[in-house]
Design a protein around this motif. Structure first.
Motif, PDB file in Angstrom:
ATOM      1  N   VAL A 139       1.314  -1.360   0.030  1.00  0.00           N
ATOM      2  CA  VAL A 139      -0.124  -0.046  -0.064  1.00  0.00           C
ATOM      3  C   VAL A 139       0.665   1.039  -0.011  1.00  0.00           C
ATOM      4  CG1 VAL A 139      -2.020   1.476   1.264  1.00  0.00           C
ATOM      5  CG2 VAL A 139      -2.093  -1.760   1.402  1.00  0.00           C
ATOM      6  N   SER A 140       0.681   1.853  -0.999  1.00  0.00           N
ATOM      7  CA  SER A 140       1.686   3.313  -0.986  1.00  0.00           C
ATOM      8  C   SER A 140       0.329   4.640  -0.841  1.00  0.00           C
ATOM      9  CB  SER A 140       2.411   3.492  -1.900  1.00  0.00           C
ATOM     10  OG  SER A 140       3.028   2.951  -2.503  1.00  0.00           O
ATOM     11  N   LEU A 141       0.972   6.167   0.272  1.00  0.00           N
ATOM     12  CA  LEU A 141       0.316   6.976   0.543  1.00  0.00           C
ATOM     13  C   LEU A 141       0.900   7.885   0.025  1.00  0.00           C
ATOM     14  CD1 LEU A 141      -1.300   5.716   4.069  1.00  0.00           C
ATOM     15  CD2 LEU A 141      -2.268   5.298   2.062  1.00  0.00           C
ATOM     16  N   TYR A 142       0.047   8.638  -0.772  1.00  0.00           N
ATOM     17  CA  TYR A 142       1.077   9.895  -1.264  1.00  0.00           C
ATOM     18  C   TYR A 142      -0.012  11.044  -0.718  1.00  0.00           C
ATOM     19  CZ  TYR A 142       2.030   6.006  -4.708  1.00  0.00           C
ATOM     20  OH  TYR A 142       2.655   5.000  -5.344  1.00  0.00           O
ATOM     21  N   ARG A 143       1.292  12.316  -0.810  1.00  0.00           N
ATOM     22  CA  ARG A 143       1.382  13.575  -0.201  1.00  0.00           C
ATOM     23  C   ARG A 143       1.213  14.514  -0.766  1.00  0.00           C
ATOM     24  NH1 ARG A 143       2.611  12.895   6.259  1.00  0.00           N
ATOM     25  NH2 ARG A 143       0.230  12.103   7.238  1.00  0.00           N
ATOM     26  N   ALA A 144       0.130  15.146  -1.506  1.00  0.00           N
ATOM     27  CA  ALA A 144       1.305  16.080  -2.817  1.00  0.00           C
ATOM     28  C   ALA A 144       2.026  17.835  -2.299  1.00  0.00           C
ATOM     29  CB  ALA A 144      -0.296  16.670  -3.551  1.00  0.00           C
ATOM     30  N   GLU A 145       1.139  18.345  -0.926  1.00  0.00           N
ATOM     31  CA  GLU A 145       1.607  19.378  -0.267  1.00  0.00           C
ATOM     32  C   GLU A 145       3.211  18.456   0.408  1.00  0.00           C
ATOM     33  OE1 GLU A 145       0.946  21.906   0.042  1.00  0.00           O
ATOM     34  OE2 GLU A 145      -0.947  21.664  -1.134  1.00  0.00           O
ATOM     35  N   LEU A 146       4.506  20.030  -1.011  1.00  0.00           N
ATOM     36  CA  LEU A 146       6.094  19.690   0.232  1.00  0.00           C
ATOM     37  C   LEU A 146       6.184  19.535   1.082  1.00  0.00           C
ATOM     38  CD1 LEU A 146       8.429  19.369  -1.748  1.00  0.00           C
ATOM     39  CD2 LEU A 146       8.857  21.638  -1.951  1.00  0.00           C
ATOM     40  N   ALA A 147       5.684  20.171   2.016  1.00  0.00           N
ATOM     41  CA  ALA A 147       5.931  20.188   4.193  1.00  0.00           C
ATOM     42  C   ALA A 147       5.210  19.044   4.582  1.00  0.00           C
ATOM     43  CB  ALA A 147       5.513  21.698   4.226  1.00  0.00           C
ATOM     44  N   ALA A 148       4.330  18.788   3.776  1.00  0.00           N
ATOM     45  CA  ALA A 148       3.241  17.850   4.157  1.00  0.00           C
ATOM     46  C   ALA A 148       4.717  16.164   4.464  1.00  0.00           C
ATOM     47  CB  ALA A 148       1.859  16.836   3.815  1.00  0.00           C
ATOM     48  N   ARG A 149       5.166  16.175   5.767  1.00  0.00           N
ATOM     49  CA  ARG A 149       6.243  15.476   5.457  1.00  0.00           C
ATOM     50  C   ARG A 149       5.825  13.826   6.081  1.00  0.00           C
ATOM     51  NH1 ARG A 149      12.256  17.741   5.178  1.00  0.00           N
ATOM     52  NH2 ARG A 149      12.739  18.723   4.129  1.00  0.00           N
ATOM     53  N   CYS A 150       6.629  13.211   5.709  1.00  0.00           N
ATOM     54  CA  CYS A 150       5.925  11.964   6.980  1.00  0.00           C
ATOM     55  C   CYS A 150       6.556  11.741   8.018  1.00  0.00           C
ATOM     56  CB  CYS A 150       6.141  10.188   5.616  1.00  0.00           C
ATOM     57  SG  CYS A 150       5.086  10.716   4.573  1.00  0.00           S
ATOM     58  N   LEU A 151       6.178  11.801   9.057  1.00  0.00           N
ATOM     59  CA  LEU A 151       6.580  11.536  10.595  1.00  0.00           C
ATOM     60  C   LEU A 151       6.973  10.298  10.925  1.00  0.00           C
ATOM     61  CD1 LEU A 151       4.940  14.998  12.062  1.00  0.00           C
ATOM     62  CD2 LEU A 151       6.991  14.804  10.484  1.00  0.00           C
ATOM     63  N   LYS A 152       7.626   9.931  11.381  1.00  0.00           N
ATOM     64  CA  LYS A 152       8.211   8.742  12.354  1.00  0.00           C
ATOM     65  C   LYS A 152       7.252   7.858  13.139  1.00  0.00           C
ATOM     66  CE  LYS A 152      10.856   5.245  13.913  1.00  0.00           C
ATOM     67  NZ  LYS A 152      10.115   4.888  14.308  1.00  0.00           N
ATOM     68  N   PRO A 153       5.963   8.795  13.613  1.00  0.00           N
ATOM     69  CA  PRO A 153       4.664   8.414  14.630  1.00  0.00           C
ATOM     70  C   PRO A 153       3.706   7.704  13.067  1.00  0.00           C
ATOM     71  CG  PRO A 153       5.507   9.921  15.322  1.00  0.00           C
ATOM     72  CD  PRO A 153       6.305  10.117  13.833  1.00  0.00           C
ATOM     73  N   GLU A 154       3.733   8.379  12.210  1.00  0.00           N
ATOM     74  CA  GLU A 154       3.036   7.934  11.241  1.00  0.00           C
ATOM     75  C   GLU A 154       3.738   7.165  10.395  1.00  0.00           C
ATOM     76  OE1 GLU A 154       1.147  12.467   9.253  1.00  0.00           O
ATOM     77  OE2 GLU A 154       3.246  11.906   9.083  1.00  0.00           O
ATOM     78  N   ILE A 155       4.803   6.566   9.885  1.00  0.00           N
ATOM     79  CA  ILE A 155       5.059   5.661   9.618  1.00  0.00           C
ATOM     80  C   ILE A 155       4.950   4.341  10.925  1.00  0.00           C
ATOM     81  CG2 ILE A 155       7.379   4.360   9.088  1.00  0.00           C
ATOM     82  CD1 ILE A 155       8.616   7.027   8.045  1.00  0.00           C
ATOM     83  N   ASP A 156       5.225   4.430  11.954  1.00  0.00           N
ATOM     84  CA  ASP A 156       4.959   3.668  13.103  1.00  0.00           C
ATOM     85  C   ASP A 156       3.493   3.028  13.271  1.00  0.00           C
ATOM     86  OD1 ASP A 156       7.558   3.261  13.797  1.00  0.00           O
ATOM     87  OD2 ASP A 156       7.534   4.463  14.939  1.00  0.00           O
ATOM     88  N   LEU A 157       2.014   3.633  12.429  1.00  0.00           N
ATOM     89  CA  LEU A 157       1.315   3.525  13.010  1.00  0.00           C
ATOM     90  C   LEU A 157       0.870   3.335  11.517  1.00  0.00           C
ATOM     91  CD1 LEU A 157      -1.823   4.417  13.834  1.00  0.00           C
ATOM     92  CD2 LEU A 157      -2.228   6.398  12.669  1.00  0.00           C
ATOM     93  N   LEU A 158       1.264   3.428  10.209  1.00  0.00           N
ATOM     94  CA  LEU A 158       1.002   2.424   9.689  1.00  0.00           C
ATOM     95  C   LEU A 158       1.329   0.910   9.708  1.00  0.00           C
ATOM     96  CD1 LEU A 158      -0.249   2.122   6.323  1.00  0.00           C
ATOM     97  CD2 LEU A 158       1.604   2.631   5.044  1.00  0.00           C
ATOM     98  N   ALA A 159       3.027   0.872   9.777  1.00  0.00           N
ATOM     99  CA  ALA A 159       3.117  -0.660   9.952  1.00  0.00           C
ATOM    100  C   ALA A 159       2.682  -1.393  10.376  1.00  0.00           C
ATOM    101  CB  ALA A 159       4.386  -0.380  10.838  1.00  0.00           C
ATOM    102  N   CYS A 160       1.809  -1.157  12.047  1.00  0.00           N
ATOM    103  CA  CYS A 160       0.373  -1.151  12.152  1.00  0.00           C
ATOM    104  C   CYS A 160      -0.725  -2.069  12.079  1.00  0.00           C
ATOM    105  CB  CYS A 160       0.515  -0.433  13.857  1.00  0.00           C
ATOM    106  SG  CYS A 160       1.976  -0.769  14.936  1.00  0.00           S
ATOM    107  N   LEU A 161      -1.014  -0.943  11.100  1.00  0.00           N
ATOM    108  CA  LEU A 161      -2.651  -1.077  10.481  1.00  0.00           C
ATOM    109  C   LEU A 161      -2.311  -1.439   8.932  1.00  0.00           C
ATOM    110  CD1 LEU A 161      -3.713   2.784  10.695  1.00  0.00           C
ATOM    111  CD2 LEU A 161      -4.425   0.697  11.571  1.00  0.00           C
ATOM    112  N   ALA A 162      -1.026  -1.982   8.765  1.00  0.00           N
ATOM    113  CA  ALA A 162      -0.884  -2.650   7.107  1.00  0.00           C
ATOM    114  C   ALA A 162      -1.105  -4.193   7.096  1.00  0.00           C
ATOM    115  CB  ALA A 162       0.474  -2.356   6.777  1.00  0.00           C
ATOM    116  N   PRO A 163      -0.927  -5.275   7.928  1.00  0.00           N
ATOM    117  CA  PRO A 163      -1.447  -6.063   8.205  1.00  0.00           C
ATOM    118  C   PRO A 163      -3.169  -6.514   8.315  1.00  0.00           C
ATOM    119  CG  PRO A 163       0.588  -5.778  10.303  1.00  0.00           C
ATOM    120  CD  PRO A 163      -0.178  -4.818   9.279  1.00  0.00           C
TER     121      PRO A 163
END
Length: 327
Positions: A139-163
């Motif tokens: 699953v790939s999630l995309y953001r169009a805004e240059l300032a909307a960087r993907c933060l470590k807690p968001e990466i961890d959340l997706l890792a938990c939700l992906a399965p």
């Protein structure tokens, strides 16, 4: 995850699995991604399946959310620059965040332009690869805004939700298959629940008619002793057969959950033939089946011929419905 967020996370998972059970299969992925946006912001998404091969990735399916086929066409021209895809599939499971600046240099100019054009300047990617089959879901999630960087807690959340996303998709498809096969498969079976002493807690009339005719008994409140002995003493047996009747059962919470039906031609297949037939029905080639089962192509070819003769068919497309009866 902070304890204060656990109720919110739990509610999200409950809603996801409710969608899996209730949402039509063609609407589920969009519905699941819309639900995901309530806790993880993104503008568009790509949800796909593929098989990893030596020469690259063999894509099976891609679901686009808030995107268009034009994006895929443009991606084909620059995919050789996509080091993100290489990195995220380097391990069995991985979830990573990327931004457009992670692809520097003149050789990546066209790829960076692609990311800007289609709103992929910040992205979250998660993947899971089956170690045996090399089947990958991502699953790939995309953001169009240059300032909307993907933060470590968001990466961890997706890792938990992906399965959970991937499991919910599998459940949704199985529910859909069950509905499709209701008349042709499930209706062939009758059901019952008994304890391990043979006492019947529930049994429909057809179950009793089939079972009591095949295993003679005068006691309508108990399983026939001969059948009960086979079920209890041989729990790993795929099925029990007698008098043209097939009975399947499994134990759960101290009870026997049973189903019975009249035998059919598919039951004449040996376990090996049934396995070969399932693999062929799922789209594998004879060569792939031979490799997976460690048999020669000639052996598999001979088995397939025997399978077709037993089932009196000449088309792989006819296999699925016949095999489903025996599942």
């Amino acid at each position: 995850m902070r304890p204060s967020l656990l109720p919110e996370y739990s509610n999200l998972l409950l809603a996801l699995y409710r969608l899996a059970q209730e949402c039509p299969v063609h609407l589920f992925q969009d519905a699941a991604l819309t639900l995901l946006k309530t806790c993880l912001a993104f503008d568009s998404s790509m949800w796909g399946t593929a098989t990893m091969r030596e020469g690259g990735i063999d894509i099976h399916s891609i679901h686009l959310h808030n995107s268009s086929p034009a994006m895929l066409e443009a991606y084909e021209k620059v995919k050789h620059c996509d080091t993100a895809a290489v990195q995220v599939t380097a391990q069995r499971t991985m979830t990573i965040g990327f931004r457009v600046e992670d692809f520097p240099g003149e050789h990546n100019t066209a790829f960076r332009q692609f990311l800007h054009d289609f709103g992929h300047v910040n992205m979250l990617i998660t993947s899971d690869i089956h170690p045996g089959t090399r089947f990958v879901q991502w699953v790939s999630l995309y953001r169009a805004e240059l300032a909307a960087r993907c933060l470590k807690p968001e990466i961890d959340l997706l890792a938990c939700l992906a399965p959970h996303l991937m499991q919910a998709l599998a459940i949704n498809r199985l529910v859909h298959l069950d509905r499709l096969s209701h008349d042709t498969v499930r209706a062939k079976w009758s059901v019952a629940i008994a304890d391990q002493r043979g006492v019947l807690y529930h049994a429909d009339d057809r179950f009793k008619a089939l079972v009591f005719a095949a295993w003679r008994t005068d006691d309508p409140q108990h399983l026939p002793p001969a059948l009960l002995k086979q079920l209890v003493s041989q729990p790993d047996q795929p099925h029990v057969a007698a008098g043209g009747v097939i009975v399947r059962g499994h134990r759960e919470q101290g009870l026997l959950f049973l189903k019975a039906r009249a035998s059919e031609t598919v039951d004449t297949l040996s376990e090996r033939e049934f396995l070969v037939a399932k693999l062929i029905a799922h789209g594998l080639t004879q060569k792939q089946v031979a490799t997976q089962l460690n048999r020669s192509p000639e052996t598999i070819r001979s088995q397939i011929k025997a399978i077709f003769n037993k089932l009196n068919i000449n088309n792989v497309a006819l296999l699925g419905a016949l095999l489903a009866v025996r599942e």
